[in-house]
Design an enzyme around this catalytic site. Sequence first.
Site, short mmCIF file in Angstrom:
data_model
loop_
_atom_site.label_atom_id
_atom_site.label_comp_id
_atom_site.label_asym_id
_atom_site.label_seq_id
_atom_site.Cartn_x
_atom_site.Cartn_y
_atom_site.Cartn_z
N LYS A 332 -7.35 -12.64 -3.86
CA LYS A 332 -7.72 -11.81 -5.02
C LYS A 332 -6.86 -12.15 -6.24
O LYS A 332 -7.34 -12.10 -7.37
CB LYS A 332 -7.59 -10.33 -4.66
CG LYS A 332 -8.63 -9.86 -3.65
CD LYS A 332 -8.50 -8.38 -3.37
CE LYS A 332 -9.58 -7.92 -2.39
NZ LYS A 332 -9.48 -6.47 -2.08
N ASP A 357 3.10 -7.08 0.32
CA ASP A 357 2.42 -5.95 0.94
C ASP A 357 3.41 -4.79 0.97
O ASP A 357 4.32 -4.77 1.80
CB ASP A 357 1.95 -6.31 2.35
CG ASP A 357 1.15 -5.18 3.00
OD1 ASP A 357 1.12 -4.07 2.44
OD2 ASP A 357 0.56 -5.41 4.08
N ASN A 384 3.46 -1.13 -10.59
CA ASN A 384 2.14 -0.61 -10.95
C ASN A 384 1.26 -0.30 -9.75
O ASN A 384 0.45 0.63 -9.79
CB ASN A 384 1.44 -1.63 -11.86
CG ASN A 384 -0.05 -1.40 -11.97
OD1 ASN A 384 -0.51 -0.53 -12.70
ND2 ASN A 384 -0.84 -2.19 -11.22
N TYR A 471 -0.35 12.11 -1.76
CA TYR A 471 -0.41 11.20 -2.92
C TYR A 471 0.43 11.75 -4.07
O TYR A 471 1.20 11.00 -4.70
CB TYR A 471 -1.86 11.03 -3.34
CG TYR A 471 -2.04 10.26 -4.63
CD1 TYR A 471 -1.65 8.93 -4.73
CD2 TYR A 471 -2.62 10.87 -5.75
CE1 TYR A 471 -1.81 8.22 -5.91
CE2 TYR A 471 -2.78 10.15 -6.94
CZ TYR A 471 -2.38 8.84 -7.01
OH TYR A 471 -2.54 8.14 -8.18
N LYS A 475 3.78 10.18 -6.12
CA LYS A 475 3.84 9.96 -7.56
C LYS A 475 5.01 10.70 -8.19
O LYS A 475 5.67 10.21 -9.11
CB LYS A 475 2.51 10.37 -8.21
CG LYS A 475 1.38 9.40 -7.89
CD LYS A 475 1.74 8.01 -8.39
CE LYS A 475 0.78 6.94 -7.97
NZ LYS A 475 1.12 5.62 -8.52
N THR A 506 -11.02 3.65 -11.94
CA THR A 506 -10.54 2.51 -11.15
C THR A 506 -10.87 2.73 -9.68
O THR A 506 -11.39 3.78 -9.28
CB THR A 506 -9.02 2.34 -11.30
OG1 THR A 506 -8.36 3.49 -10.72
CG2 THR A 506 -8.62 2.24 -12.77
#
Length: 596
Positions: A332, A357, A384, A471, A475, A506
């Site tokens: 990718k 990874d 990111n 999640y 963050k 996204t």
Amino acid sequence: MDSAWKPFLKSSKDDWTSITDPTERKKTQNRLSQRARRSKLTQPQKNGVKRRPREIDDVQAEASETVVSSSEVPVTTTSMELSIPSTALNTQGGYAFDPMRDNGFMVMQQIDVWDALLNIASKLELACCQDSGFNIVAPVSSLPPSLAPTLQQRFVPHKPYVDMLPWPSLRDRILSSPSSINEIQLVSDMTSTDIKVWGSTPWDPVGWEVSPAFAKKWWFLMDDGILQTANFWRSQRGEEALQLGSPSPANLVQPHPTPSPLHLHSIIAPTMGGLLSQFFPPSPTFTEKDVPSLVGKVFIVTGGNAGVGFELVKSLYAKGGKVYIASRSLDKVTAAITEIEAIHTAAPGQLKALHLDLSDLTTIPTCVSTFLTQESRLDVLWNNAGISRQPYGTVSKQGHEIHMATNCLGHFLLTNLLLPILLQTVKISPQATVRVVYTSSGIMDVEAPPGGVSLTELVPGNFSKDVNRNYAASKAGNWILTSELDRRTRKNGLLCVCQNPGTLNTKGWDRAPRLMKILMKPVMYEPKMGAYTGLWAGLSPEVKLEDSGKNGLPWGRWDKDPKKNILESMKSKEEGGTGLAAEFWKWCEENTKGFA
């Protein structure tokens, strides 16, 4: 026991009020109900009604008494055995069963709450894509009473999700004080395991059951009808009734005084105001037009092959920068490099690939070694990459909760291994130009545990089952790690900031439920807008060394009203905080030391 039952008792075993096991209690109720109906049928028939053959009743009685547990009923989805009441709620909030009516078992299927809401949206022909207004397109005459718009719905502009709620009273209460409701949190809770939908008619409010957690959080939106319906379903499982306004056990709804709008606003509106500011941000303060020449500078962007990272890499490359794209898929990365290099630019830079990874700590030292054999400087590290909404129970290669492992632990190890070259670059660079940029999210303001991160939930076997919470914690953890890195390196001149790129269209939304994506669509922006936030945090001269440790918002501004308990986590106990940042840093050190 109600007096209506007593004529049909043959022994003390028939007194179902003393039976604690709900299945046995229902079985006894069924037996008494069948006995009562047979007794009625043996009486002289009136009004020309013919008596059914006795064998039919015997067969029904036998069938009713043999269906006693869900394991004996072949089902393919979540189900519950239901004893249908013949009368309404009594004044105590319980149910009185009429022995002369058939109170037999039914197997009730549970509808997925997302499917239920989408079914309602279809029934309403809802205009889901508009941000606010009057959203019901279907003729009102075709709608069931529970979905027919109230007077407030007809005159108060509102978001489409309000119309999907099956309780008219709740819809009106939301519209009566919209600025006092954290709508994002409400939608999240409505579509979580806090709500169950029983039966086959999703718009029938009788089929909707709220949990104790939901009732405790949103008590000021509920009325007795919502509570009584929940208590009916709880009674079918033999669970205690929820209570509003009276003392109750810790697992039930706690009493609260009736709130004033001002009081609610002071509790909820600050968070909602911050979210609205993120959903509708001002114009970007730093774009690709403001980026100076980057010739001679070296950057790393994790996850730079897609989404925000891809847009960020494009801008850095167009200004002559040398950019390393770190990703777990080299194929990718190669495809991304080919695409970017095909774009004409006046002063192209260089693009290189790194295998990384973040969910497998063993790959990180190799990634860093590969980089260090090629470079003697690193100007900006953009942490990111990230994942979201991974299924409960998913763990990293080393057994850590997958969100925390990928978003925090992997980037922590990567940053620490690159720290020597970053500090070396500080010595030969203008002040505040060498930076580490972590990535946060607005979700941490509404879904993260108190303080941002729960250390107890980092222990294997004790992970939260709420994927949004996991999640959000990762963050918040990124910002906490940013502040602690700043505490340790500011004296050396390294600038460390965190930034929330914004609500973006996204792949991070791929696992989100359909309805949530529909509801969020009006406030989603293209990834390029998120890249502007990253460019600002990593390159803008307006970001000074004294800003180190802060969290930025879309599209390039500081968060001036951050969540208080997260700020407290970043302070030591001596400074009046909780000291959580230092403890979290230590946890990261202990769980990466074998790979450093």
